[in-house]
Scaffold this motif. Structure first.
Motif, mmCIF file in Angstrom:
data_model
loop_
_atom_site.group_PDB
_atom_site.id
_atom_site.type_symbol
_atom_site.label_atom_id
_atom_site.label_comp_id
_atom_site.label_asym_id
_atom_site.label_seq_id
_atom_site.Cartn_x
_atom_site.Cartn_y
_atom_site.Cartn_z
ATOM 1 N N THR A 326 2.035 19.466 -13.165
ATOM 2 C CA THR A 326 1.641 18.114 -12.758
ATOM 3 C C THR A 326 0.643 17.504 -13.739
ATOM 4 O O THR A 326 0.772 16.340 -14.148
ATOM 5 N N LEU A 327 -0.369 18.287 -14.128
ATOM 6 C CA LEU A 327 -1.397 17.761 -15.022
ATOM 7 C C LEU A 327 -0.858 17.521 -16.430
ATOM 8 O O LEU A 327 -1.330 16.611 -17.124
ATOM 9 N N LEU A 328 0.109 18.311 -16.862
ATOM 10 C CA LEU A 328 0.733 18.046 -18.156
ATOM 11 C C LEU A 328 1.420 16.676 -18.137
ATOM 12 O O LEU A 328 1.330 15.908 -19.096
ATOM 13 N N GLY A 329 2.097 16.380 -17.032
ATOM 14 C CA GLY A 329 2.749 15.090 -16.897
ATOM 15 C C GLY A 329 1.775 13.936 -16.842
ATOM 16 O O GLY A 329 2.099 12.814 -17.240
ATOM 17 N N ALA A 330 0.552 14.199 -16.353
ATOM 18 C CA ALA A 330 -0.453 13.142 -16.197
ATOM 19 C C ALA A 330 -1.388 13.043 -17.396
ATOM 20 O O ALA A 330 -2.253 12.161 -17.425
ATOM 21 N N TYR A 331 -1.229 13.935 -18.380
ATOM 22 C CA TYR A 331 -2.207 14.014 -19.477
ATOM 23 C C TYR A 331 -2.414 12.681 -20.182
ATOM 24 O O TYR A 331 -3.543 12.217 -20.349
ATOM 25 N N SER A 332 -1.348 12.048 -20.622
ATOM 26 C CA SER A 332 -1.493 10.820 -21.398
ATOM 27 C C SER A 332 -2.212 9.740 -20.601
ATOM 28 O O SER A 332 -3.117 9.059 -21.109
ATOM 29 N N GLU A 333 -1.849 9.581 -19.352
ATOM 30 C CA GLU A 333 -2.469 8.550 -18.516
ATOM 31 C C GLU A 333 -3.944 8.855 -18.269
ATOM 32 O O GLU A 333 -4.797 7.962 -18.358
ATOM 33 N N GLN A 334 -4.259 10.120 -17.947
ATOM 34 C CA GLN A 334 -5.646 10.479 -17.659
ATOM 35 C C GLN A 334 -6.522 10.347 -18.906
ATOM 36 O O GLN A 334 -7.605 9.762 -18.858
ATOM 37 N N ALA A 335 -6.058 10.920 -20.015
ATOM 38 C CA ALA A 335 -6.866 10.897 -21.228
ATOM 39 C C ALA A 335 -7.043 9.475 -21.747
ATOM 40 O O ALA A 335 -8.145 9.077 -22.141
ATOM 41 N N SER A 336 -5.977 8.684 -21.762
ATOM 42 C CA SER A 336 -6.064 7.340 -22.333
ATOM 43 C C SER A 336 -6.915 6.408 -21.483
ATOM 44 O O SER A 336 -7.519 5.462 -22.007
ATOM 45 N N ALA A 337 -7.007 6.655 -20.175
ATOM 46 C CA ALA A 337 -7.877 5.827 -19.334
ATOM 47 C C ALA A 337 -9.322 5.932 -19.798
ATOM 48 O O ALA A 337 -10.051 4.928 -19.878
ATOM 49 N N ARG A 338 -9.747 7.149 -20.146
ATOM 50 C CA ARG A 338 -11.110 7.318 -20.645
ATOM 51 C C ARG A 338 -11.231 6.821 -22.082
ATOM 52 O O ARG A 338 -12.267 6.282 -22.490
ATOM 53 N N VAL A 339 -10.176 6.987 -22.862
ATOM 54 C CA VAL A 339 -10.166 6.474 -24.231
ATOM 55 C C VAL A 339 -10.441 4.977 -24.251
ATOM 56 O O VAL A 339 -11.278 4.482 -25.019
ATOM 57 N N TRP A 340 -9.755 4.236 -23.382
ATOM 58 C CA TRP A 340 -9.917 2.780 -23.388
ATOM 59 C C TRP A 340 -11.349 2.374 -23.020
ATOM 60 O O TRP A 340 -11.887 1.405 -23.559
ATOM 61 N N LYS A 341 -11.959 3.109 -22.108
ATOM 62 C CA LYS A 341 -13.348 2.774 -21.740
ATOM 63 C C LYS A 341 -14.288 3.011 -22.915
ATOM 64 O O LYS A 341 -15.212 2.216 -23.163
ATOM 65 N N ALA A 342 -14.065 4.102 -23.650
ATOM 66 C CA ALA A 342 -14.898 4.358 -24.830
ATOM 67 C C ALA A 342 -14.607 3.359 -25.935
ATOM 68 O O ALA A 342 -15.528 2.922 -26.650
ATOM 69 N N GLU A 343 -13.344 2.994 -26.113
ATOM 70 C CA GLU A 343 -12.999 1.965 -27.090
ATOM 71 C C GLU A 343 -13.708 0.651 -26.760
ATOM 72 O O GLU A 343 -14.219 -0.042 -27.646
ATOM 73 N N ARG A 344 -13.735 0.292 -25.471
ATOM 74 C CA ARG A 344 -14.387 -0.952 -25.054
ATOM 75 C C ARG A 344 -15.874 -0.931 -25.390
ATOM 76 O O ARG A 344 -16.426 -1.898 -25.933
ATOM 77 N N PHE A 345 -16.541 0.185 -25.091
ATOM 78 C CA PHE A 345 -17.976 0.257 -25.350
ATOM 79 C C PHE A 345 -18.258 0.193 -26.847
ATOM 80 O O PHE A 345 -19.170 -0.525 -27.287
ATOM 81 N N SER A 346 -17.492 0.921 -27.655
ATOM 82 C CA SER A 346 -17.714 0.915 -29.100
ATOM 83 C C SER A 346 -17.454 -0.472 -29.688
ATOM 84 O O SER A 346 -18.197 -0.938 -30.561
ATOM 85 N N TRP A 347 -16.394 -1.129 -29.214
ATOM 86 C CA TRP A 347 -16.079 -2.501 -29.650
ATOM 87 C C TRP A 347 -17.197 -3.455 -29.262
ATOM 88 O O TRP A 347 -17.663 -4.267 -30.081
ATOM 89 N N TRP A 348 -17.666 -3.368 -28.021
ATOM 90 C CA TRP A 348 -18.710 -4.258 -27.525
ATOM 91 C C TRP A 348 -20.017 -4.058 -28.292
ATOM 92 O O TRP A 348 -20.646 -5.026 -28.735
ATOM 93 N N LEU A 349 -20.417 -2.797 -28.483
ATOM 94 C CA LEU A 349 -21.680 -2.526 -29.165
ATOM 95 C C LEU A 349 -21.591 -2.924 -30.635
ATOM 96 O O LEU A 349 -22.570 -3.414 -31.214
ATOM 97 N N THR A 350 -20.438 -2.747 -31.244
ATOM 98 C CA THR A 350 -20.241 -3.158 -32.633
ATOM 99 C C THR A 350 -20.439 -4.670 -32.792
ATOM 100 O O THR A 350 -21.178 -5.135 -33.667
ATOM 101 N N LEU A 351 -19.782 -5.441 -31.926
ATOM 102 C CA LEU A 351 -19.890 -6.898 -32.020
ATOM 103 C C LEU A 351 -21.255 -7.406 -31.574
ATOM 104 O O LEU A 351 -21.708 -8.464 -32.013
ATOM 105 N N LEU A 352 -21.930 -6.651 -30.709
ATOM 106 C CA LEU A 352 -23.260 -7.053 -30.247
ATOM 107 C C LEU A 352 -24.303 -6.927 -31.356
ATOM 108 O O LEU A 352 -25.161 -7.810 -31.512
ATOM 109 N N MET A 353 -24.237 -5.852 -32.148
ATOM 110 C CA MET A 353 -25.338 -5.516 -33.051
ATOM 111 C C MET A 353 -25.106 -5.908 -34.506
ATOM 112 O O MET A 353 -26.055 -5.919 -35.289
ATOM 113 N N HIS A 354 -23.892 -6.220 -34.905
ATOM 114 C CA HIS A 354 -23.617 -6.535 -36.304
ATOM 115 C C HIS A 354 -23.711 -8.030 -36.580
ATOM 116 O O HIS A 354 -23.573 -8.865 -35.672
ATOM 117 N N LYS A 355 -23.908 -8.354 -37.834
ATOM 118 C CA LYS A 355 -23.829 -9.739 -38.294
ATOM 119 C C LYS A 355 -22.351 -10.096 -38.388
ATOM 120 O O LYS A 355 -21.628 -9.621 -39.268
#
Length: 393
Positions: A326-355
């Motif tokens: 079951t978890l093998l079948g759910a791997y992509s969905e579970q892992a990518s859900a957390r990936v997107w949250k980290a991508e959002r934070f890195s994108w947000w902090l990048t645009l917040l702090m850079h010129k």
């Protein structure tokens, strides 16, 4: 005739993802073989990230490789933002009851290699011409060349942990992949030097001339970055010019505490956001940089690799220990859900702090309003802290 081998999990890549996955599998009685196209010396010397999330430290403890980390790592309870020449501290521990640990990726890799070679199983160094076969079927194979001999490795599953340019993702037809990516119009000029850090905690500085980051690897080794054009040349940045620009951007309160010295390593890195879905293709599972890249602003690259390994290792253990896929079948969905949250934070902090925006533009005013809100809002600071120390696996 190729030499024949057999294992349960074939792992491509001896970076943090591949090594940590192999270690966690071995602790649960699951055998693996790691194929790495570089030499051991090269892999152990690579200079990479140095900020470990709370959950990554716990996972390394679970893997039994955290003894040196706890002895030599630097535990930080907060992080500072440098704005308009002043500084504002985000109390990570006070807002989340969690901390981050500064401990270089090269040190993590060395610890994992030492554990692997102490009896966990083989690492095939300098394995060239790695190719994936039949991973959409029940009997996947890996072929490679090592020591002048051709080899074939039969396995139950393949873990593609071989980075952004590795063989794993490139073996997949483009029609099977959904790619999401963004390039940023600037890069990071970084310097590593054997000088004491200018601050006890990391400083992320926003300045009219561009972003700067004061980081460290130990009490005696510092890592600094400044925003630059992604197409600039290293030869245009002699050490003295870089140190002067760094001091200017960190501000008058910090500059006197910056100790200068010759560069051990200097580089220019472009900033890139990238996600490839799905992360599973039959019996091939992508993990780490093979599946996603984040800007370094939020220090999420190594930590995302660890979270992928968390989900994948538990899925494989469930398959072998309980015959439950079951978890093998759910791997992509579970892992990518957390990936997107980290991508959002890195994108947000990048645009917040850079010129990013032209002086006097509406977009620049919105950026300043976002910073003002963060500094004045306990709720906003809590959101920052929760993401920085790492969301739960």
């Amino acid at each position: 005739m190729a030499r024949q081998q057999r294992t349960q999990v074939g792992i491509i890549g001896a970076g943090p993802a591949g090594l940590l996955l192999a270690r966690l599998l071995k602790l649960n009685g699951i055998e693996s073989v790691i194929l790495e196209d570089r030499s051991r010396a090269y892999v152990e010397a690579r200079i990479r990230a140095g900020v470990l999330e709370h959950g990554t430290v716990k996972l390394l403890e679970e893997a039994g490789v955290a003894e040196r980390l706890h002895r030599e790592g630097l535990v930080h309870e907060g992080v500072e933002l440098g704005l308009d020449g002043g500084r504002f501290r985000i109390d990570l521990a006070g807002l989340t009851d969690k901390t981050i640990t500064v401990y270089g990726q090269s040190e993590v890799v060395q610890d994992l290699i030492a554990a692997r070679l102490a009896g966990d199983g083989p690492i095939v160094w300098e394995a060239s011409d790695v190719a994936l076969h039949d991973f959409e079927m029940d009997r996947p194979r890996l072929t490679y060349r090592a020591g002048g001999v051709d080899h074939e490795l039969a396995c139950d599953f393949i873990a593609g942990c071989d980075g952004f340019r590795g063989a794993s993702r490139s073996s997949l037809p483009a029609s099977r992949l959904r790619i999401y990516e963004q390039d940023y119009p600037f890069g990071w000029l970084g310097i590593l030097a054997d000088v004491p850090p200018c601050s006890e905690e990391l400083i992320y500085a926003s300045h009219p001339r561009g972003f700067a980051l004061a980081s460290m690897r130990s009490h005696t080794r510092s890592r600094y970055y400044i925003q630059c054009d992604r197409h600039e040349k290293l030869e245009d940045w002699p050490d003295d010019r870089l140190w002067d620009e760094l001091k200017r951007r960190l501000g008058p309160d910090v500059a006197p505490r910056v100790t200068t010295g010759p560069a051990l390593e200097k580089s220019i890195t472009g900033l890139h956001s990238f996600v490839c879905l799905p992360m599973r293709h039959g019996r091939l599972f992508l993990a780490g940089d093979a599946a996603h890249i984040v800007p370094p602003t939020g220090a999420k690259g190594l930590n995302l690799a660890a979270s992928d390994v968390h989900y994948l290792s538990r899925a494989l253990v469930s398959h072998y220990a309980r015959n439950d896929s079951t978890l093998l079948g759910a791997y992509s969905e579970q892992a990518s859900a957390r990936v997107w949250k980290a991508e959002r934070f890195s994108w947000w902090l990048t645009l917040l702090m850079h010129k990013v925006h032209p002086d006097g533009s509406f977009a620049e005013q919105m950026q300043r309003a976002e910073i003002d809100y963060l500094l004045s809002s306990p709720a906003g600071q809590t959101v920052f802290a929760e993401n920085y120390v790492g969301l739960p696996f």
